[in-house]
Design a protein around this motif. Structure first.
Motif, short mmCIF file in Angstrom:
data_model
loop_
_atom_site.label_atom_id
_atom_site.label_comp_id
_atom_site.label_asym_id
_atom_site.label_seq_id
_atom_site.Cartn_x
_atom_site.Cartn_y
_atom_site.Cartn_z
N LEU A 127 18.51 89.55 30.41
CA LEU A 127 17.37 90.60 29.72
C LEU A 127 18.23 91.88 29.50
CD1 LEU A 127 14.12 90.71 32.26
CD2 LEU A 127 14.40 89.17 29.87
N THR A 128 17.81 93.07 28.67
CA THR A 128 18.24 94.09 28.24
C THR A 128 17.23 95.38 28.74
OG1 THR A 128 18.07 93.75 26.11
CG2 THR A 128 19.64 93.11 26.45
N PHE A 129 17.66 96.23 29.05
CA PHE A 129 17.18 97.50 29.11
C PHE A 129 15.52 97.42 28.61
CE2 PHE A 129 20.14 100.48 30.89
CZ PHE A 129 20.58 100.23 32.13
N GLY A 130 14.61 97.55 29.62
CA GLY A 130 12.87 97.88 28.50
C GLY A 130 12.49 99.65 28.27
N PRO A 131 11.68 99.93 28.06
CA PRO A 131 11.07 101.82 28.61
C PRO A 131 11.90 102.31 29.89
CG PRO A 131 9.64 100.44 27.42
CD PRO A 131 10.46 99.74 27.68
N ASP A 132 11.29 101.07 31.05
CA ASP A 132 10.78 101.34 32.26
C ASP A 132 12.61 102.47 32.81
OD1 ASP A 132 10.72 102.39 35.34
OD2 ASP A 132 12.11 100.37 35.58
N ASP A 167 24.08 102.29 9.35
CA ASP A 167 24.77 102.72 8.62
C ASP A 167 25.72 103.06 9.33
OD1 ASP A 167 23.03 101.76 6.41
OD2 ASP A 167 21.73 104.07 6.39
N ASN A 168 27.30 103.72 8.94
CA ASN A 168 28.33 103.80 9.78
C ASN A 168 27.97 104.85 10.03
OD1 ASN A 168 30.69 102.45 9.90
ND2 ASN A 168 30.90 102.26 7.82
N GLY A 169 28.55 105.93 11.30
CA GLY A 169 27.57 106.58 11.48
C GLY A 169 27.24 107.07 12.88
N TRP A 170 26.67 105.83 12.86
CA TRP A 170 25.20 106.20 14.25
C TRP A 170 26.69 105.19 14.94
CZ3 TRP A 170 20.45 107.04 15.07
CH2 TRP A 170 19.87 107.65 14.18
N THR A 171 25.89 104.88 15.89
CA THR A 171 26.59 104.68 17.57
C THR A 171 24.88 103.86 18.21
OG1 THR A 171 28.77 104.58 19.09
CG2 THR A 171 27.30 106.10 18.93
N GLY A 172 25.64 102.99 19.35
CA GLY A 172 24.72 103.19 20.10
C GLY A 172 25.41 102.05 21.62
N VAL A 173 24.09 101.52 21.83
CA VAL A 173 24.40 100.76 24.09
C VAL A 173 23.53 100.45 23.76
CG1 VAL A 173 25.45 100.95 25.89
CG2 VAL A 173 26.28 102.96 24.41
N LYS A 174 23.71 98.84 23.84
CA LYS A 174 23.35 98.10 24.47
C LYS A 174 23.33 97.30 25.61
CE LYS A 174 21.77 95.75 19.84
NZ LYS A 174 22.31 94.63 18.76
N MET A 175 22.16 97.49 27.11
CA MET A 175 22.33 97.88 28.45
C MET A 175 21.69 96.64 28.60
SD MET A 175 22.18 101.75 28.30
CE MET A 175 22.01 102.16 26.76
N GLY A 176 21.73 95.81 29.83
CA GLY A 176 21.09 95.35 30.95
C GLY A 176 21.97 95.11 31.86
N ILE A 177 21.41 94.92 33.32
CA ILE A 177 21.69 95.24 34.46
C ILE A 177 20.65 93.65 35.36
CG2 ILE A 177 22.15 96.87 35.06
CD1 ILE A 177 19.19 97.82 35.44
N ASP A 178 20.00 92.77 34.88
CA ASP A 178 19.39 91.94 35.03
C ASP A 178 19.47 90.48 34.21
OD1 ASP A 178 17.26 90.15 35.99
OD2 ASP A 178 15.19 91.26 35.39
#
Length: 499
Positions: free
Chosen positions: A139-144, A125-136
């Motif tokens: 793929l995007t980031f996993g728990p490590d 919902d509105n009010g939230w923000t975030g980032v989807k990230m990847g360096i490979d």
């Protein structure tokens, strides 16, 4: 030296404007989500950018990154803060502007850039923000990676080399659209409704679908970051019902609904029936495995059991691997197994070569659905749905549970079901024959009815999904039984939607 972020600060104070605030729970399993201004401030987002840059140096990644933002009133401002942090850490930033998440993933390939940081709260919902990230890529980031990023940011372990730079990539949407539409057009003008929930997809989806030959009826495609009609989330029944109504009103052959950052696609058939994304996945798997026999698929643990039992998939030699829910997990599993597609019940589909590049793109999913209809001109979407063995499934249901305790609650629920199985107790009147604990717990009873409980990876919620191959009554019995176990934990709150 940049100060160490604090867990909370009082808004409208000197400290709030002078110090970074980052709540630790915003670092989730495979991306980052915060309530903007309550859990993170702009200096906190700058710290996050510094952290991403520092992690890139640690992992010996070429110091270049693609950055984009979704259509929310505050996303552009947040992106600027993240970019400041990245440049302070010596990273060259390629800004593609307003974008869908899959546009940012595509940019990694089109611009030959190793890393990505997409500013989006996805379907939140509105009010939230975030980032989807990847360096490979893809793929995007996993728990490590997320765990290490959390340590860097919260402990202010920044490597601020300086020397970063900024480039705005002009006209990038045209490259993305050209890539999607550089293909054969549909054999006939399939009439569709494209629902965008006033989110980012409205700027791209109708145009792309028209360019490949569809007759498009836009629904809520005007960009409006207040989301005046419903939250753009194709798992939300309110969005699906609006899509259903428009399909029935216009006589469309199919309705396609896109989420806030355009990496998911929901479906309503020509009779107004909302088809949950895992069932659409079975339909697509049938179509794809006919073209590519012995195909390998990956699906998440929330998905229907039909992937393992459907006679058409078995006849086509299809193999299916059930894995952890989450776009990062399924994406990695698709790459590991060289699967042709990975499907999530949430509507994330990961098409690998020769269809896609391994990342989730709601428009690639929409094109695959239209291609399936194009290859079956004698059948409607409803016909294809009815061709599947009948099962009775729930929507994804999410009772509130605070981030700080949700994993502990799930551990208790897992332990409870294990104890019940050991004692020979029944669930919904049926014996437990299997407990799948790769991601929360999927409780399977002797008649094939199952219920899943897991912690949401991106919101303070649990996730509950139920399916029965037997009857709707069994669906309700299983939900009542699973919810009964949940209610033994006082931290579990109200559902967002139920049966």
């Amino acid at each position: 030296m940049f100060p160490k972020p604090l867990a909370s600060l009082q808004p409208n104070t000197y400290e709030y404007e002078s110090l970074p605030m980052v709540k630790a729970t915003g670092f989730r399993e495979y991306d980052a989500r915060w309530l903007f201004e309550k859990e993170i401030n702009l200096m906190g987002m700058q710290a996050l950018g510094m952290g991403i840059g520092t992690l890139m140096h640690e992992r010996d990644i070429r110091p270049e990154i693609v950055v984009g933002h979704d259509f929310r009133s505050y996303s552009s401002t947040i992106k600027n803060a993240v970019m400041n942090g990245l440049m302070a850490a010596g990273i060259k930033v390629h800004d593609i502007g307003l974008a869908l998440s899959p546009m940012a993933y595509f940019a990694q390939f089109a611009l030959d850039v190793p890393a990505v940081a997409m500013i989006t709260a996805s379907h939140n919902d509105n009010g939230w923000t975030g980032v989807k990230m990847g360096i490979d890529r893809p793929l995007t980031f996993g728990p490590d990676e997320m765990g290490r990023l959390k340590e860097i940011v919260l402990n202010a372990e920044f490597n601020l080399k300086g020397g970063g730079s900024y480039t705005f990539v002009e006209g990038f949407p045209d490259l993305y659209i050209k890539d999607l539409t550089n293909r054969a057009k549909l054999k006939r003008p399939i009439k569709i409704v494209a629902a965008c929930g006033n989110g980012t997809a409205g700027a791209f989806a109708p145009k792309v679908l028209e360019m490949i030959g569809a007759e498009v009826i836009p629904l809520d495609a005007e960009l409006d970051h207040t989301f005046p009609n419903y939250n753009p989330n194709p798992e939300d029944m309110k969005m699906l019902h609006a899509l259903r109504d428009k399909v029935l009103e216009t006589g469309a052959e199919v309705g396609l609904g896109f989420d806030g950052d355009g990496d998911r696609c929901g479906v309503v058939d020509n009779e107004g029936e909302e088809i949950f994304a895992d069932k659409v996945g079975v339909m697509l798997a049938r179509d794809i495995s006919a073209l590519h026999p012995n195909s390998q698929f990956v699906v998440d643990v929330k998905s229907t059991g039909l992937f393992n039992t459907d006679p058409v998939l078995l006849a086509n030699g299809a193999k299916t691997d059930y894995y952890k829910t989450g776009h990062s997990y399924i994406k990695r599993r698709v790459t590991e197994l060289n699967a042709i597609v990975g499907f999530e019940k949430s509507g994330h589909y990961f098409f690998n070569a020769p269809i896609g590049r391994g990342y989730d793109d709601g428009l690639v999913s929409a094109l695959a659905i239209l291609d399936m209809l194009d290859r079956n001109p004698d059948k409607t979407m409803a016909d294809l749905r009815r061709d599947l063995p009948q099962t009775f499934g729930s929507p994804t249901m999410s009772p509130h549970c605070e981030d700080e305790v949700k994993y502990e609650v799930v551990d208790r629920v897992v332990a409870k079901f294990k104890d019940m199985q050991a004692k020979g107790e029944t669930v919904g009147g049926q014996k437990i024959v299997d407990l799948i604990t790769v991601n929360g717990v999927r409780v399977v009873t002797e008649d094939g009815t199952w219920g899943l409980v897991r912690a949401s990876s991106n919101k303070p919620e649990l996730v509950v999904v139920i399916e029965s191959p037997v009857a709707k009554d069994r669906l309700h019995e299983m939900f009542k039984a699973v919810d009964g176990v949940l209610r033994q934990n006082p931290e579990v709150g109200e559902y967002n939607q139920t049966l």
